[in-house]
Design a protein around this motif. Structure first.
Motif, PDB file in Angstrom:
ATOM      1  N   PHE A   1      19.217  -6.063  53.664  1.00  0.00           N
ATOM      2  CA  PHE A   1      19.043  -5.337  54.934  1.00  0.00           C
ATOM      3  C   PHE A   1      19.128  -3.831  54.713  1.00  0.00           C
ATOM      4  N   ILE A   2      20.119  -3.403  53.914  1.00  0.00           N
ATOM      5  CA  ILE A   2      20.313  -1.962  53.738  1.00  0.00           C
ATOM      6  C   ILE A   2      19.184  -1.367  52.910  1.00  0.00           C
ATOM      7  N   THR A   3      18.722  -2.142  51.909  1.00  0.00           N
ATOM      8  CA  THR A   3      17.564  -1.676  51.145  1.00  0.00           C
ATOM      9  C   THR A   3      16.353  -1.505  52.047  1.00  0.00           C
ATOM     10  N   ALA A   4      16.145  -2.503  52.930  1.00  0.00           N
ATOM     11  CA  ALA A   4      15.014  -2.411  53.858  1.00  0.00           C
ATOM     12  C   ALA A   4      15.180  -1.214  54.777  1.00  0.00           C
ATOM     13  N   SER A   5      16.416  -0.969  55.203  1.00  0.00           N
ATOM     14  CA  SER A   5      16.669   0.154  56.093  1.00  0.00           C
ATOM     15  C   SER A   5      16.294   1.478  55.432  1.00  0.00           C
ATOM     16  N   LYS A   6      16.629   1.589  54.138  1.00  0.00           N
ATOM     17  CA  LYS A   6      16.263   2.837  53.448  1.00  0.00           C
ATOM     18  C   LYS A   6      14.763   2.896  53.179  1.00  0.00           C
ATOM     19  N   HIS A   7      14.211   1.727  52.797  1.00  0.00           N
ATOM     20  CA  HIS A   7      12.797   1.690  52.437  1.00  0.00           C
ATOM     21  C   HIS A   7      11.908   2.068  53.613  1.00  0.00           C
ATOM     22  N   LEU A   8      12.275   1.536  54.805  1.00  0.00           N
ATOM     23  CA  LEU A   8      11.433   1.771  55.973  1.00  0.00           C
ATOM     24  C   LEU A   8      11.837   3.008  56.753  1.00  0.00           C
ATOM     25  N   GLY A   9      12.995   3.592  56.409  1.00  0.00           N
ATOM     26  CA  GLY A   9      13.433   4.757  57.161  1.00  0.00           C
ATOM     27  C   GLY A   9      13.867   4.436  58.571  1.00  0.00           C
ATOM     28  N   LEU A  10      14.378   3.206  58.787  1.00  0.00           N
ATOM     29  CA  LEU A  10      14.851   2.795  60.117  1.00  0.00           C
ATOM     30  C   LEU A  10      16.332   2.465  60.035  1.00  0.00           C
TER      31      LEU A  10
END
Lengths: 102, 175
Positions: free
Chosen positions: A48-57
């Motif tokens: 989840f946190i990786t996705a949060s950084k990857h997508l900028g959300l």
């Protein structure tokens, strides 16, 4: 120059999940199985946190909070069940729990 | 270089801790392995700009949840080995099959395109910093309904833990 990308974190998360799954299948002690569930939940949190950084959300990090609360609630109830089972049959091994299969 | 070290060292510690959780014989060692994993994960979270989540991870997971685990381990005794070595029919086969599947998926992706997961979206230019104010501004606006539901879940969990403990006491006094 190698750069640390999101893929590295996702791979780490997959490895962590696999180890947790291995423990969940291998161990008979209910407590250890709970710890392995924690490992798997943490692998999901890392995703989840990786996705949060990857997508900028920011929403990925909020989802982590919900997973955290669910994990805490699960541990509270699960450990209460383990303790009350242990008081009855002096063992935390899941093999002894086959009496609950009706 | 610093970036790679900041990933590699916590990553190794995470895997080491996870392996301790699975393979250690003494339950206290398992719990300590889990603490190692959770703490190293907090470091990884910081390097992913999720500072507040890292703090909460340390407080809630490495603090509260692990205390609960250690408390229960101490309560039900640490010196008992796993009593039964009896296996469920086909268990080893199923475990190794699933494990080989999982590992081979990871290795396949690793070899196929150099650890590139085929991510659907390109990396965002918009760098976010997971500060409490940013998290709160989203959690109390668009995520307020899940927030309320999760508070109900917490109340239910607390009540059920109390109910389990209370029922046990009652049945003991009946014996």
């Amino acid at each position: 120059m190698i750069e640390v990308t999101s893929d590295w974190y996702l791979t780490l998360s997959a490895v962590l999940f696999s180890i947790g799954f291995l423990g969940m299948m291998f161990r008979k002690n209910a407590l250890i199985m709970f710890m392995c569930i924690e490992l798997m939940l943490n692998a999901v949190n890392l995703t989840f946190i990786t996705a949060s950084k990857h997508l900028g959300l920011i929403d990925g990090q909020i989802a982590v909070f919900f997973v955290l609360v669910v994990a805490a609630a699960e541990v509270v109830v699960g450990l209460a069940i383990i303790v009350s089972i242990f008081k009855k049959q002096e063992s935390a091994s899941v093999d002894m729990l086959s009496s609950s299969k009706g | 270089m610093t970036e790679i070290l900041l990933f590699a060292i916590p990553a190794l510690l995470i895997i080491l801790g996870a392996l301790i959780v699975v393979f250690a014989k003494n339950p206290v060692h398992n719990a300590m392995g889990l603490v190692l994993t959770l703490t190293s994960l907090a470091i990884v979270y910081i390097s992913l700009n999720a500072t507040f989540v890292a703090m909460v991870q340390m407080l809630v997971y490495a603090g509260a949840v692990m205390t609960l685990f250690l408390f229960v381990i101490m309560m039900i005794g640490v010196d008992k080995p796993e009593q039964s070595r009896k296996e469920i029919k086909g268990q080893t086969f199923l475990i190794s099959g699933t494990l080989i599947l999982l590992v081979s998926i990871i290795v396949y992706i690793g070899l196929e395109n150099g650890l590139n997961w085929d991510l659907l979206f390109p990396e965002s230019e918009n760098a976010i910093e997971g500060t409490p104010s940013l998290l709160a501004s989203s959690m109390f606006t668009s995520w307020v309904f899940p927030f309320e539901v999760i508070s109900i879940l917490l109340i239910v969990a607390t009540t059920s833990a109390l109910a389990l403990a209370y029922e046990f006491k009652k049945s003991e006094s009946n014996d």
